[in-house]
Design an enzyme around this catalytic site. Structure first.
Site, PDB file in Angstrom:
ATOM      1  CB  CYS A  87      49.735  35.920  31.494  1.00  0.00           C
ATOM      2  SG  CYS A  87      50.149  36.650  33.088  1.00  0.00           S
ATOM      3  CG  HIS A 145      51.706  37.417  27.246  1.00  0.00           C
ATOM      4  ND1 HIS A 145      51.524  36.991  28.551  1.00  0.00           N
ATOM      5  CD2 HIS A 145      52.908  36.927  26.859  1.00  0.00           C
ATOM      6  CE1 HIS A 145      52.569  36.274  28.932  1.00  0.00           C
ATOM      7  NE2 HIS A 145      53.416  36.211  27.917  1.00  0.00           N
TER       8      HIS A 145
END
Length: 506
Positions: A87, A145
């Site tokens: 990710c 993130h």
């Protein structure tokens, strides 16, 4: 696989007519100048752990009509790649247009005492930084993130607005969500601590057990004030609605919207509205997963509708893609067709993703690009479309996609793509791809993607010279990289599609 561009004949004729109308001395010249004066809005929609075959324009697992619409009305990239199959490093590369290894973002960002400074380092410019400098309003909705400290916070990295969560995952439901359906995938994930977002509850009936509250890193936040939002609605619906709201509020000025959905990443949670659309799917985890994708597709539809309703669709560049492949470490979740492997692996199913682009004012509907492209290309494409430019001393690794899309350049795409999560490294050059379990050891697994896109036949033994050539490409690429700024988690290896993919950080 040689690159090609397909443009419908009717569109070619229309383009010829427009060229005549816009010739010097014609009325079109004034219209062209007017269009040039209005830079396009830019919307990047990023899915999370969405597999290549999970979009119906690439496969037939389920129907995604709204996501498909972007490709039908614009371009479909059949060989679109991320820079890593996990990710946050993939997101770092997308937002900076630079290989994440240039600045040490090799592994997933996480909150832990031993890695206090994890995140996108200060001074590394994002696409939002560049576009804000070009007088764009900038906003992010969804998953960040890229770090947890103030210096990493989205509104300190080029974004005017933020609504979403800082961590790699958050719950799609809370204690007040109606009609929730949730599931644990296997015993490993059932055994995780309750506060871990992957430790899903099994929820059924009208009175499901209440999920735990979101922990600090998974909170839904708004704005530079970091206001905590106790959102009762299904979070994919909320992120879609927040994206629509941003579009409506900024429809009269150039804007950049980064809609970074966390679907269909775990935890596997959906509402009955979407769960009930797949009554014939007997595999319970897939049924929930398909429902999550249906919710994502509906949200994309609302974003496209908002562009239509505000009258700005023609001059809005929309890109849709995923941050990596399907999470194959959940048994039975992913498709093995047409690619093998999934998230955390360097097989095509881990790094080749759905990649669609629409810009009606500049890109012919029905265009297909078979050349390899990368998420690194999004920033330079957006910047060129906006009439901006990166600082002269900033080395970008992507390239403007428009020459491929308008036919002004041969559709060769990237001649070299490299992936690394040390010590695992892989490289594609032309149709050949080498996967090395250890960068520091000779050899590896060699595949010819022109005849073996599922990577079933290892050619390394019979073509040692090609292996050596690709190893030399990796060594050349290593010159632009730095040491990872933090350590990785434990390696993960899992079996999928009757092969043993090379897995790494979870």
């Amino acid at each position: 696989m040689s690159g090609r561009v397909q443009v419908p004949v009717a569109v070619v004729l229309l383009m010829a007519v427009l060229a005549i109308a816009c010739s010097p001395g014609g009325n079109g010249g004034e219209q062209e100048a007017s269009a040039d004066a209005s830079p396009p809005n830019i919307v990047v929609i990023l899915a999370d752990d969405l597999g290549y075959a999970d979009v119906s324009i690439y496969g037939d697992r389920l129907q995604t009509p709204n996501i498909d619409r972007i490709g039908r009305e614009g371009a479909v990239f059949t060989q679109g790649y991320v820079t890593t199959p996990v990710c946050s490093p993939a997101r770092a590369a997308l937002l900076t247009g630079r290989y994440q290894q240039r600045y040490g973002f090799e592994y997933n960002a996480r909150q832990a005492p031993e890695v206090p400074d994890v995140g996108l380092i200060a001074g590394e410019l994002t696409i939002a930084d560049h576009l804000r400098a070009a007088d764009y309003a900038t906003g992010i909705v969804g998953k960040w993130h890229l770090g947890f400290k103030d210096e990493h916070y989205p509104t300190n990295r080029g974004f005017d607005e933020f609504y979403g969560h800082l961590s790699g995952a958050t719950r799609f439901i809370n204690r007040r969500t109606e009609g929730a359906v949730s599931m644990s995938a296997d015993e490993e994930f059932r055994s995780r601590p309750p506060e871990d977002p992957r430790a899903d509850l099994v929820v059924r009936g009208s009175e499901p057990p209440a999920p735990p509250e979101r922990r600090a890193g998974n909170l839904i936040l708004r704005g530079p004030e970091k206001t905590v939002v106790d959102e009762p609605a299904y979070i994919t619906d909320v992120f879609g609605d927040e994206s629509v709201d941003f579009i409506r509020r900024h429809a009269d000025e150039p804007f950049f919207l980064y809609s970074a959905f966390n679907a269909p990443h775990s935890p596997f949670q959906v509402t009955e509205e979407y769960y009930d659309r797949f009554p014939d799917e007997e595999h319970e985890l897939r049924r929930i997963y398909f429902g999550m994708i249906a919710a994502l597709d509906d949200a994309v539809g609302r974003i496209l509708d908002a562009l239509d309703e505000t009258g700005i669709a023609d001059n809005t560049l929309v890109v849709f893609l995923s941050d990596n492949g399907c999470a194959g470490y959940f048994p039975g979740l992913c498709s093995c067709e047409p690619l093998s492997g999934g998230k955390l692996t360097y097989y095509e199913g881990g790094v080749r993703v759905p990649y669609l682009l629409r810009w009606p004012a500049a890109v012919a509907a029905g265009t297909t690009i078979d050349a390899p492209v990368s998420t690194l290309d999004i920033l330079p494409t957006a910047l060129a479309a906006a009439g901006g430019a990166a600082p002269a001393d900033l080395e970008l690794d992507g390239r403007d996609l428009m020459p491929l899309l308008d036919g002004s350049a041969e559709a060769t795409g990237h001649g070299r793509l490299v992936w690394r999560n040390y010590p695992t490294v892989a490289v594609r050059s032309g149709d050949l791809k080498l996967i090395k379990p250890n960068q520091d050891e000779p050899g590896g697994f060699l595949y010819d993607l022109s005849t073996d896109v599922r990577e079933q036949t290892d050619l390394a033994t019979e073509r040692p010279e090609e292996v050596a050539n690709l190893e030399a490409v990796i060594e050349e690429w290593r010159a632009i990289t730095v040491e990872p700024a933090w350590t990785r988690r434990r390696p993960v290896v899992y079996s999928i599609c009757n092969i043993e993919p090379i897995g790494f950080e979870n």
